[in-house]
Each structure stands twice: as C-alpha cells, then as structure tokens.
Scaffold this motif. Structure first.
Motif, PDB file in Angstrom:
ATOM      1  N   PRO A   1      10.814  21.240  10.841  1.00 30.03           N
ATOM      2  CA  PRO A   1      10.244  19.999  11.361  1.00 30.03           C
ATOM      3  C   PRO A   1      10.952  19.589  12.651  1.00 30.03           C
ATOM      4  O   PRO A   1      12.108  19.982  12.883  1.00 30.03           O
ATOM      5  CB  PRO A   1      10.501  18.984  10.244  1.00 30.03           C
ATOM      6  N   PRO A   2      10.287  18.822  13.514  1.00 29.57           N
ATOM      7  CA  PRO A   2      10.943  18.393  14.747  1.00 29.57           C
ATOM      8  C   PRO A   2      12.128  17.487  14.430  1.00 29.57           C
ATOM      9  O   PRO A   2      12.146  16.808  13.398  1.00 29.57           O
ATOM     10  CB  PRO A   2       9.843  17.635  15.498  1.00 29.57           C
ATOM     11  N   PRO A   3      13.116  17.465  15.308  1.00 25.68           N
ATOM     12  CA  PRO A   3      14.285  16.618  15.047  1.00 25.68           C
ATOM     13  C   PRO A   3      13.927  15.136  15.063  1.00 25.68           C
ATOM     14  O   PRO A   3      12.955  14.727  15.692  1.00 25.68           O
ATOM     15  CB  PRO A   3      15.241  16.968  16.188  1.00 25.68           C
ATOM     16  N   VAL A   4      14.727  14.351  14.386  1.00 27.93           N
ATOM     17  CA  VAL A   4      14.528  12.903  14.328  1.00 27.93           C
ATOM     18  C   VAL A   4      15.521  12.252  15.275  1.00 27.93           C
ATOM     19  O   VAL A   4      16.707  12.583  15.273  1.00 27.93           O
ATOM     20  CB  VAL A   4      14.722  12.389  12.885  1.00 27.93           C
TER      21      VAL A   4
ATOM     22  N   ARG B   1      13.981   5.003  13.803  1.00 30.48           N
ATOM     23  CA  ARG B   1      14.058   6.460  13.833  1.00 30.48           C
ATOM     24  C   ARG B   1      12.635   7.017  13.857  1.00 30.48           C
ATOM     25  O   ARG B   1      11.763   6.527  13.144  1.00 30.48           O
ATOM     26  CB  ARG B   1      14.825   6.971  12.624  1.00 30.48           C
ATOM     27  N   ALA B   2      12.434   8.033  14.683  1.00 30.77           N
ATOM     28  CA  ALA B   2      11.111   8.650  14.801  1.00 30.77           C
ATOM     29  C   ALA B   2      11.290  10.111  15.192  1.00 30.77           C
ATOM     30  O   ALA B   2      12.357  10.533  15.639  1.00 30.77           O
ATOM     31  CB  ALA B   2      10.272   7.918  15.836  1.00 30.77           C
ATOM     32  N   SER B   3      10.231  10.857  15.051  1.00 28.78           N
ATOM     33  CA  SER B   3      10.235  12.257  15.457  1.00 28.78           C
ATOM     34  C   SER B   3      10.440  12.328  16.969  1.00 28.78           C
ATOM     35  O   SER B   3       9.957  11.480  17.726  1.00 28.78           O
ATOM     36  CB  SER B   3       8.902  12.890  15.076  1.00 28.78           C
TER      37      SER B   3
ATOM     38  N   GLY C   1      21.983  17.726  30.463  1.00 28.43           N
ATOM     39  CA  GLY C   1      22.786  16.519  30.337  1.00 28.43           C
ATOM     40  C   GLY C   1      22.362  15.658  29.163  1.00 28.43           C
ATOM     41  O   GLY C   1      21.459  15.974  28.399  1.00 28.43           O
ATOM     42  N   ARG C   2      23.054  14.553  29.058  1.00 28.97           N
ATOM     43  CA  ARG C   2      22.833  13.612  27.965  1.00 28.97           C
ATOM     44  C   ARG C   2      21.501  12.909  28.151  1.00 28.97           C
ATOM     45  O   ARG C   2      21.128  12.537  29.247  1.00 28.97           O
ATOM     46  CB  ARG C   2      23.973  12.595  27.955  1.00 28.97           C
ATOM     47  N   GLY C   3      20.806  12.703  27.075  1.00 29.09           N
ATOM     48  CA  GLY C   3      19.518  12.030  27.124  1.00 29.09           C
ATOM     49  C   GLY C   3      19.460  10.888  26.132  1.00 29.09           C
ATOM     50  O   GLY C   3      20.187  10.850  25.147  1.00 29.09           O
ATOM     51  N   ALA C   4      18.599   9.924  26.415  1.00 26.69           N
ATOM     52  CA  ALA C   4      18.327   8.813  25.507  1.00 26.69           C
ATOM     53  C   ALA C   4      16.843   8.872  25.193  1.00 26.69           C
ATOM     54  O   ALA C   4      16.049   9.374  25.985  1.00 26.69           O
ATOM     55  CB  ALA C   4      18.692   7.486  26.158  1.00 26.69           C
ATOM     56  N   HIS C   5      16.464   8.338  24.044  1.00 28.13           N
ATOM     57  CA  HIS C   5      15.064   8.386  23.632  1.00 28.13           C
ATOM     58  C   HIS C   5      14.531   6.974  23.457  1.00 28.13           C
ATOM     59  O   HIS C   5      15.231   6.100  22.948  1.00 28.13           O
ATOM     60  CB  HIS C   5      14.920   9.166  22.321  1.00 28.13           C
ATOM     61  N   VAL C   6      13.284   6.776  23.872  1.00 31.46           N
ATOM     62  CA  VAL C   6      12.645   5.470  23.771  1.00 31.46           C
ATOM     63  C   VAL C   6      11.160   5.688  23.478  1.00 31.46           C
ATOM     64  O   VAL C   6      10.571   6.673  23.924  1.00 31.46           O
ATOM     65  CB  VAL C   6      12.854   4.648  25.069  1.00 31.46           C
ATOM     66  N   HIS C   7      10.580   4.778  22.688  1.00 29.55           N
ATOM     67  CA  HIS C   7       9.135   4.830  22.486  1.00 29.55           C
ATOM     68  C   HIS C   7       8.464   4.550  23.830  1.00 29.55           C
ATOM     69  O   HIS C   7       8.916   3.686  24.579  1.00 29.55           O
ATOM     70  CB  HIS C   7       8.685   3.772  21.471  1.00 29.55           C
ATOM     71  N   PRO C   8       7.399   5.241  24.160  1.00 36.33           N
ATOM     72  CA  PRO C   8       6.740   5.022  25.454  1.00 36.33           C
ATOM     73  C   PRO C   8       5.865   3.768  25.454  1.00 36.33           C
ATOM     74  O   PRO C   8       4.682   3.806  25.772  1.00 36.33           O
ATOM     75  CB  PRO C   8       5.923   6.295  25.653  1.00 36.33           C
ATOM     76  N   THR C   9       6.458   2.633  25.078  1.00 33.04           N
ATOM     77  CA  THR C   9       5.759   1.350  25.077  1.00 33.04           C
ATOM     78  C   THR C   9       6.543   0.352  25.910  1.00 33.04           C
ATOM     79  O   THR C   9       7.765   0.457  26.053  1.00 33.04           O
ATOM     80  CB  THR C   9       5.597   0.795  23.653  1.00 33.04           C
TER      81      THR C   9
END
Length: 106
Positions: A20-23, A32-34, A63-71
C-alpha cells in the motif's frame, strides 16, 4: 564433494502482495492520509535566508519534503501555524507564491 546450490523456486503471480502507499501527515490539518492524496512540498533556496516553497506532485525532488492536502483550508492552516518552516527545518523568509498558485489555481 561438490555442492551445488539449488535454483530459486518460481513464485506464482497470485502470491505477490501489493504494497500500500505510505501514510503521511498533512502539516495543515494534521490528519494522516495516503501519500497519493497529499501534495509534497519542498523548499528551494532563492537567496540568503530566503526560500521558495515549490509543489512536487511527482515526489521526485531531492531533500526534505512536507505534505499538505491540496486545499485552500489546509494551506492556510499550515501558513498560520508556520508549519512549513518546522517540517522542512528551515529558518528565514518563506515565499509561498508558487505553492499557493498551484493549490488555488491560475
């Protein structure tokens, strides 16, 4: 006496499990989301103590990344909480123009 190794047994295609894709956690809403549901963001140096946040939809930049919902809501929460600086471990002025344009649209 000569020892011979045995060939590896063939694996049936039906026995292969899909990974499964990482969370990941959104830096805005902290949900938390896929990783496929979130937009990866990286910081690119644009001067001394100045950084530009760039979207990385293909998740290939180094490099380091951050994740955000595209809203818009999650982006505004992340900016209000100053979450990008902490998540990306950067200090200084952060330009969010390119990221905001990618989320809000043209």
């Amino acid at each position: 006496m000569v020892r011979r190794s045995r060939p590896a047994p063939l694996v049936a295609a039906s026995s292969v499990t899909l990974v499964p894709p990482p969370v990941r956690t959104c830096v805005g809403c902290r949900q938390r989301a896929s990783a496929t549901e979130l937009l990866r963001v990286v910081a690119v140096a644009s001067g001394a103590d100045q950084f530009s946040l760039r979207p990385d939809p293909r998740r290939r930049s180094t490099g380091r990344g951050a994740h955000v919902h595209p809203t818009t809501a999650c982006l505004e929460l992340a900016l209000r909480r100053r979450a990008f600086g902490r998540a990306l471990r950067i200090t200084g002025v952060i330009d969010t123009g390119e990221l905001a344009e990618a989320i809000h649209g043209p």
